[in-house]
Scaffold this active site. Structure first.
Site, mmCIF file in Angstrom:
data_model
loop_
_atom_site.group_PDB
_atom_site.id
_atom_site.type_symbol
_atom_site.label_atom_id
_atom_site.label_comp_id
_atom_site.label_asym_id
_atom_site.label_seq_id
_atom_site.Cartn_x
_atom_site.Cartn_y
_atom_site.Cartn_z
ATOM 1 N N GLU A 57 12.200 22.216 3.499
ATOM 2 C CA GLU A 57 12.699 21.674 2.893
ATOM 3 C C GLU A 57 13.899 20.968 2.577
ATOM 4 O OE1 GLU A 57 10.681 22.549 -1.454
ATOM 5 O OE2 GLU A 57 8.949 22.312 -0.410
ATOM 6 N N GLN A 63 8.441 27.398 2.484
ATOM 7 C CA GLN A 63 9.599 25.657 1.535
ATOM 8 C C GLN A 63 11.123 25.753 1.752
ATOM 9 O OE1 GLN A 63 7.865 24.464 -2.148
ATOM 10 N NE2 GLN A 63 6.300 25.889 -2.332
ATOM 11 N N HIS A 100 0.911 -0.970 0.479
ATOM 12 C CA HIS A 100 0.269 -0.527 0.111
ATOM 13 C C HIS A 100 0.872 0.950 0.154
ATOM 14 C CE1 HIS A 100 -2.861 -2.952 1.456
ATOM 15 N NE2 HIS A 100 -3.764 -1.493 1.542
ATOM 16 N N ASP A 114 7.369 19.255 -7.122
ATOM 17 C CA ASP A 114 7.672 20.298 -6.292
ATOM 18 C C ASP A 114 6.690 20.562 -5.341
ATOM 19 O OD1 ASP A 114 7.855 22.411 -4.615
ATOM 20 O OD2 ASP A 114 6.716 23.930 -6.073
ATOM 21 N N PHE A 115 7.718 19.365 -4.521
ATOM 22 C CA PHE A 115 6.024 19.141 -2.922
ATOM 23 C C PHE A 115 5.673 21.046 -2.175
ATOM 24 C CE2 PHE A 115 9.062 15.177 -4.275
ATOM 25 C CZ PHE A 115 7.950 14.514 -4.833
ATOM 26 N N ASN A 125 8.140 -4.264 2.936
ATOM 27 C CA ASN A 125 6.684 -3.751 3.439
ATOM 28 C C ASN A 125 6.470 -4.054 5.048
ATOM 29 O OD1 ASN A 125 3.878 -3.976 2.406
ATOM 30 N ND2 ASN A 125 3.923 -5.670 2.643
HETATM 31 MN MN MN Z 1 2.291 -1.929 3.303
HETATM 32 MN MN MN Z 2 8.892 22.633 -2.803
#
Ligand code: MN
Ligand code: MN
Length: 288
Positions: free
Chosen positions: A280, A276, A126, A266-267, A157
């Site tokens: 960042e 940012q 997931h 671009d987060f 995982n």
């Molecule tokens: Mn998982």
């Molecule tokens: Mn960013």
């Protein structure tokens, strides 16, 4: 002709106006909103990191109440999934385990099936975890759509990645809300049966790493929350192999800047640029 031009100008200026109104602050719920709907609407509050839309098959936005994702048709997996973890999403619905093809993919696109993973040596991993969405069985079932699932080395995982998932829920029960983006990069990972670049006869790409960003804000500040220079950000990037689990998730801490270089995204784009720049580049200390 003149009227057409006027209409176009009007639409464009309206678009610019609306764009300028985007804010880091989620809006107040409408009066009379049922409590079950409170605090469940901010899955993309921090921005759309890749500018996903429904125009690009390899950056194709899928919007659900439970999460928002950018799907990549040529990989047959998501590029990233973005969601908001708060107590409003938590309950005692049982894990549905209902892995299934995503029926919302456009006609003619390959939709991954559960059997594409069978005996491959990779888990159905997931991105938005089952345990982050258990208020109702419908919420939980949404996490089992195979567009939210990637081929993940079993030990990655079941150990290191899972421990970080547990930590995000600890942060929540400790009085926080967490804004989360998780995704994949690169091609080729090592599962139980060795190295592979793709499953399902080449259609389902095995990622080289899985990354995740957690933005931690105090609970109850929902309607006034702001990301500041002091906001805690946890960014990690973990190789998609079995031995990744030999180390704790804290060994994989990185900065959002590094993940932006890795992915080209671009987060936190809804966060003011001066903030940012500060948050960042920071690497979290990994303290609990
Ligand atoms: Mn998982
Ligand atoms: Mn960013």
């Amino acid at each position: 002709m003149r009227n057409q031009l006027k209409t176009i100008v009007l639409i464009v200026s309206l678009g610019i106006l609306l764009d300028g109104c985007r804010t880091v602050r989620p809006s107040l719920p409408a009066p009379g909103t049922p409590s079950s709907a409170l605090n469940r609407t901010d899955n993309l509050a921090l921005g759309n990191p890749s500018g996903a839309s429904t125009n690009d098959p390899n950056n194709y936005m899928i919007t659900r109440p439970q999460y928002i994702l950018s799907y990549n048709q040529s990989r047959s997996t998501a590029n990233w999934v973005s969601w908001h973890l708060s107590p409003a999403w938590k309950g005692d619905a049982r894990r549905t385990n209902d892995f299934r093809p995503d029926p919302t993919l456009p006609t003619g696109w390959y939709a991954v099936r559960p059997s594409d993973y069978t005996n491959t040596g990779f888990d159905r991993g997931h991105l938005c975890p089952s345990d982050d969405r258990d208020a109702t069985s419908q919420d939980n079932a949404a996490t089992f759509l195979l567009t939210n699932i990637v081929p993940q080395a079993p030990r990655n995982n079941r150990e290191v990645w899972k421990y970080l998932e547990e930590y995000e829920r600890q942060l929540m029960t400790g009085g926080n809300e967490v804004y989360i983006i998780a995704g994949v990069s690169g091609t080729g990972g090592t599962g139980q049966n060795g190295y592979a670049t793709a499953l399902a006869a080449g259609k389902l790409v095995v990622p080289a790493t899985l990354w995740k960003i957690l933005v931690v804000v105090p609970a109850g500040s929902e309607n006034t929350f702001q990301i500041t220079a002091n906001t805690r950000i946890i960014a990690i990037n973990i190789p998609n192999n079995q031995s990744a689990a030999d180390k704790p998730w804290r060994a994989y801490l990185t900065s959002v800047d590094e993940l932006e270089t890795l992915t080209g995204y671009d987060f936190l784009s809804n966060v003011p640029i001066d903030i940012q720049r500060i948050i960042e580049k920071r690497i979290d200390g990994g303290n609990s």
